[in-house]
Write an enzyme that holds these catalytic residues in place. Structure first.
Site, short mmCIF file in Angstrom:
data_model
loop_
_atom_site.label_atom_id
_atom_site.label_comp_id
_atom_site.label_asym_id
_atom_site.label_seq_id
_atom_site.Cartn_x
_atom_site.Cartn_y
_atom_site.Cartn_z
N GLY A 8 0.16 -1.13 0.43
CA GLY A 8 -0.29 0.06 -0.34
C GLY A 8 1.22 1.36 0.04
O GLY A 8 0.81 2.27 0.34
N GLY A 11 0.26 5.01 -1.14
CA GLY A 11 -0.40 5.99 -0.32
C GLY A 11 -0.12 7.35 0.25
O GLY A 11 1.25 7.15 0.33
N GLN A 12 -0.98 7.32 0.86
CA GLN A 12 -0.98 9.15 1.74
C GLN A 12 -0.02 8.73 2.46
O GLN A 12 1.19 9.58 2.48
CB GLN A 12 -1.70 9.80 2.33
CG GLN A 12 -1.74 11.37 2.65
CD GLN A 12 -2.81 11.86 3.53
OE1 GLN A 12 -3.56 10.87 4.50
NE2 GLN A 12 -3.17 12.78 4.40
N ASP A 34 2.40 -1.89 -4.53
CA ASP A 34 0.65 -1.98 -4.34
C ASP A 34 0.56 -2.14 -5.18
O ASP A 34 0.65 -2.64 -6.30
CB ASP A 34 0.84 -0.03 -4.91
CG ASP A 34 0.20 0.57 -4.00
OD1 ASP A 34 -0.10 1.56 -3.40
OD2 ASP A 34 -0.98 0.49 -4.56
N ASP A 52 -0.70 -7.82 -5.24
CA ASP A 52 -2.70 -7.87 -4.36
C ASP A 52 -2.89 -8.11 -2.79
O ASP A 52 -2.41 -9.12 -3.80
CB ASP A 52 -2.81 -8.49 -6.24
CG ASP A 52 -5.25 -7.79 -5.48
OD1 ASP A 52 -4.59 -7.48 -4.49
OD2 ASP A 52 -5.94 -8.13 -5.96
N ILE A 53 -2.74 -7.60 -2.69
CA ILE A 53 -2.48 -7.82 -1.43
C ILE A 53 -3.63 -9.14 -0.64
O ILE A 53 -3.69 -9.70 -0.06
CB ILE A 53 -3.02 -7.17 -0.17
CG1 ILE A 53 -2.26 -7.62 1.50
CG2 ILE A 53 -4.42 -6.36 -0.06
CD1 ILE A 53 -0.82 -7.91 2.12
N TYR A 142 -16.20 0.44 8.35
CA TYR A 142 -13.96 0.69 8.39
C TYR A 142 -13.56 0.65 9.54
O TYR A 142 -12.34 -0.44 10.42
CB TYR A 142 -14.06 2.48 8.19
CG TYR A 142 -12.13 2.86 8.06
CD1 TYR A 142 -11.09 2.15 7.42
CD2 TYR A 142 -11.42 4.32 9.17
CE1 TYR A 142 -10.02 2.57 7.32
CE2 TYR A 142 -10.92 4.66 9.03
CZ TYR A 142 -9.59 3.92 8.57
OH TYR A 142 -8.72 4.10 8.66
N LYS A 146 -11.15 -2.20 11.46
CA LYS A 146 -10.32 -2.05 12.38
C LYS A 146 -10.35 -2.38 13.84
O LYS A 146 -9.11 -2.83 14.25
CB LYS A 146 -9.79 -0.04 12.69
CG LYS A 146 -9.20 0.43 10.77
CD LYS A 146 -7.82 -0.25 10.38
CE LYS A 146 -8.17 1.06 9.44
NZ LYS A 146 -6.12 0.54 8.89
P1 NAD Z 1 -4.22 5.60 1.05
O1 NAD Z 1 -5.66 5.17 0.14
O2 NAD Z 1 -4.14 6.63 1.27
O3 NAD Z 1 -2.87 4.59 0.09
C1 NAD Z 1 -3.81 2.75 -0.03
C2 NAD Z 1 -3.01 2.38 -0.83
O4 NAD Z 1 -3.70 0.90 -1.25
C3 NAD Z 1 -3.05 2.93 -1.74
O5 NAD Z 1 -2.23 3.29 -2.34
C4 NAD Z 1 -3.81 1.43 -2.94
O6 NAD Z 1 -3.44 1.78 -4.23
C5 NAD Z 1 -3.30 0.63 -1.70
N1 NAD Z 1 -3.91 -0.76 -2.07
C6 NAD Z 1 -5.79 -0.62 -1.98
N2 NAD Z 1 -5.86 -1.68 -2.58
C7 NAD Z 1 -4.79 -2.83 -2.17
C8 NAD Z 1 -4.49 -3.97 -2.72
N3 NAD Z 1 -5.56 -4.89 -2.86
N4 NAD Z 1 -3.68 -4.60 -2.68
C9 NAD Z 1 -1.82 -3.63 -3.10
N5 NAD Z 1 -2.63 -2.50 -2.20
C10 NAD Z 1 -3.39 -2.45 -2.20
O7 NAD Z 1 -4.23 5.44 2.35
P2 NAD Z 1 -3.42 5.99 4.14
O8 NAD Z 1 -4.26 7.44 3.90
O9 NAD Z 1 -1.66 5.52 3.11
O10 NAD Z 1 -3.15 4.60 4.61
C11 NAD Z 1 -3.16 3.53 5.09
C12 NAD Z 1 -3.36 2.89 6.23
O11 NAD Z 1 -3.32 4.39 7.25
C13 NAD Z 1 -4.53 2.70 6.23
O12 NAD Z 1 -5.01 1.30 6.44
C14 NAD Z 1 -5.73 3.39 6.68
O13 NAD Z 1 -7.06 2.52 7.49
C15 NAD Z 1 -4.61 3.72 8.07
N6 NAD Z 1 -5.06 5.40 8.12
C16 NAD Z 1 -4.95 6.25 7.17
C17 NAD Z 1 -4.92 7.23 8.13
C18 NAD Z 1 -4.86 8.67 7.25
O14 NAD Z 1 -5.06 10.00 7.96
N7 NAD Z 1 -4.30 9.12 6.05
C19 NAD Z 1 -5.83 7.39 9.42
C20 NAD Z 1 -5.95 6.53 10.15
C21 NAD Z 1 -5.74 5.55 9.76
C1 AKB Z 2 -10.67 8.15 7.72
O1 AKB Z 2 -10.68 10.01 7.75
O2 AKB Z 2 -11.13 7.57 7.04
C2 AKB Z 2 -9.17 8.31 8.09
C3 AKB Z 2 -9.03 7.89 9.84
C4 AKB Z 2 -9.36 8.98 10.49
O3 AKB Z 2 -9.12 6.49 9.50
N1 AKB Z 2 -8.15 9.58 7.40
#
Ligand code: NAD
Ligand code: AKB
Length: 321
Positions: A8, A11-12, A34, A52-53, A142, A146
């Site tokens: 993944g 992503g962000q 990813d 693909d996970i 979601y 979690k």
């Molecule tokens: P994101 O959506 O920006 O990135 C997720 C990445 O996973 C993407 O690049 C996507 O292409 C990849 N992905 C999707 N399906 C996939 C698959 N089948 N196989 C492989 N890769 C795949 O998410 P993020 O914001 O980077 O968050 C990452 C993790 O952190 C998540 O588990 C999210 O729940 C957790 N999280 C994020 C935040 C936040 O504010 N960004 C807050 C709390 C928790």
């Molecule tokens: C969302 O809004 O879904 C994420 C989170 C707080 O897990 N940024």
């Protein structure tokens, strides 16, 4: 020493985590993976695997063949997108976790990072300074995924001695890549619209206070937790983590200090109900006690750094795709 993989990675969080881990461990020791065909330019300097996970056997084979011992499993659907695709969200957010936990149970993988979220809390949770141990009755798919993931992490640690570590991230704010479909995304989108149009229409109401964190703090927390002595970690479900809390109107006022003509409107949509079910602020004293965590960025610093660094071309590129 075994290699590290971030699944993944595009992503962000992943883009910034890969860069930080490559700095610390060496470029070739950290594989970005990813489901995306193309690796973002920012990660192109090091190894990339299209993965693909959900393809359990392919993931297992890759991790075994590459000699990977540390896994950061970030692939998931976030809160807003998950509400639109609940069946798939449950599948994606859970199945990959079992694949990685099982590899650790078998002794292949030695250490796992798996992110949880403030979404594990729900409307019955105390909303201010939400404690580490409290009522967790999430009302989003979601949050349910979690919370279930946290319980499984703790179970694998207790029953199978798996070294899995986790953080309940708040909403994360960053400029290297765009957020991926969460409820807290407004607090990133706003900076692009401020720069582009000097205005923003918020999908959350003016007084929706939520816990937030600047990405540099979140990455530092992740690295500090992963480097902490295993014996000091008393929590193997997931640690509460706090940065700062603010409302959309407080964020707009902070932006106005830099852009006095900035205008904000409020048109709450389905994400309002999700935000209303989450805490306003978080008590992260367990993380401070066990691994010395302390946040550095407040709202003022976040706004300054975001306005200075957001690149509206990123927005244009993503709309073109
Ligand atoms: P994101 O959506 O920006 O990135 C997720 C990445 O996973 C993407 O690049 C996507 O292409 C990849 N992905 C999707 N399906 C996939 C698959 N089948 N196989 C492989 N890769 C795949 O998410 P993020 O914001 O980077 O968050 C990452 C993790 O952190 C998540 O588990 C999210 O729940 C957790 N999280 C994020 C935040 C936040 O504010 N960004 C807050 C709390 C928790
Ligand atoms: C969302 O809004 O879904 C994420 C989170 C707080 O897990 N940024």
């Amino acid at each position: 020493m075994g290699k590290t993989i971030i699944i993944g990675a595009c992503g962000q969080i992943g883009t910034e985590l890969v860069l930080e881990l490559r700095k610390r461990k060496g470029v070739n020791a950290v594989i970005a993976a990813d489901v995306k065909d193309e690796v973002p330019e920012i990660l192109a300097s090091g190894p990339y695997a299209k993965m693909d996970i959900l393809d359990r056997e392919a993931v297992r084979a890759y991790i075994m063949n590459e000699g990977i011992t540390e896994v950061y499993l970030l692939a998931a659907l976030l809160s807003a997108t998950a509400e639109k695709h609940p069946d798939f969200a449950w599948r994606l957010n859970m199945e990959g976790l079992f694949t990685i936990l099982d590899l650790a149970k078998e002794g292949v993988v030695k250490k796992i990072f798996w992110p949880s979220s403030i979404a594990v809390f729900g409307p019955t949770t105390p909303r201010d300074k939400t404690p580490q141990f409290t009522i967790t009755e999430p009302t989003t798919i979601y949050g349910i995924s979690k919370l279930a993931g946290e319980r499984w992490c703790e179970y694998y640690h207790q029953k199978h001695h798996v070294d899995v570590r986790s953080i309940r991230y708040p909403g994360l704010i960053s400029y290297t890549s765009l957020p991926g479909g969460g409820t807290t995304d407004y607090a990133v989108d706003i900076f692009y619209q401020a720069k582009l149009n000097n205005q923003y229409v918020s999908f959350l109401s003016s007084d929706s206070e939520l816990p937030m964190m600047y990405m540099e703090d979140a990455i530092r927390a992740t690295v500090e937790l992963m480097e902490a002595d295993a014996n000091s970690l008393k929590i193997r479900s997931s640690y509460n983590l706090a940065g700062c809390s603010f409302t959309p109107s407080e964020l707009a006022n902070e932006i106005k200090k830099h852009l006095p003509d900035f205008k904000m409107e409020y048109k709450p949509d389905f994400r309002q109900a999700i935000a209303d079910s989450w805490p306003r602020s978080i008590d992260d004293s367990a993380a401070s006690r066990d691994w010395g965590w302390s946040a550095r960025y407040g709202i003022g610093e976040i706004v300054s750094v975001m306005l200075e660094n957001v690149n509206i071309d990123l927005l244009k590129t993503s709309t073109q795709k």
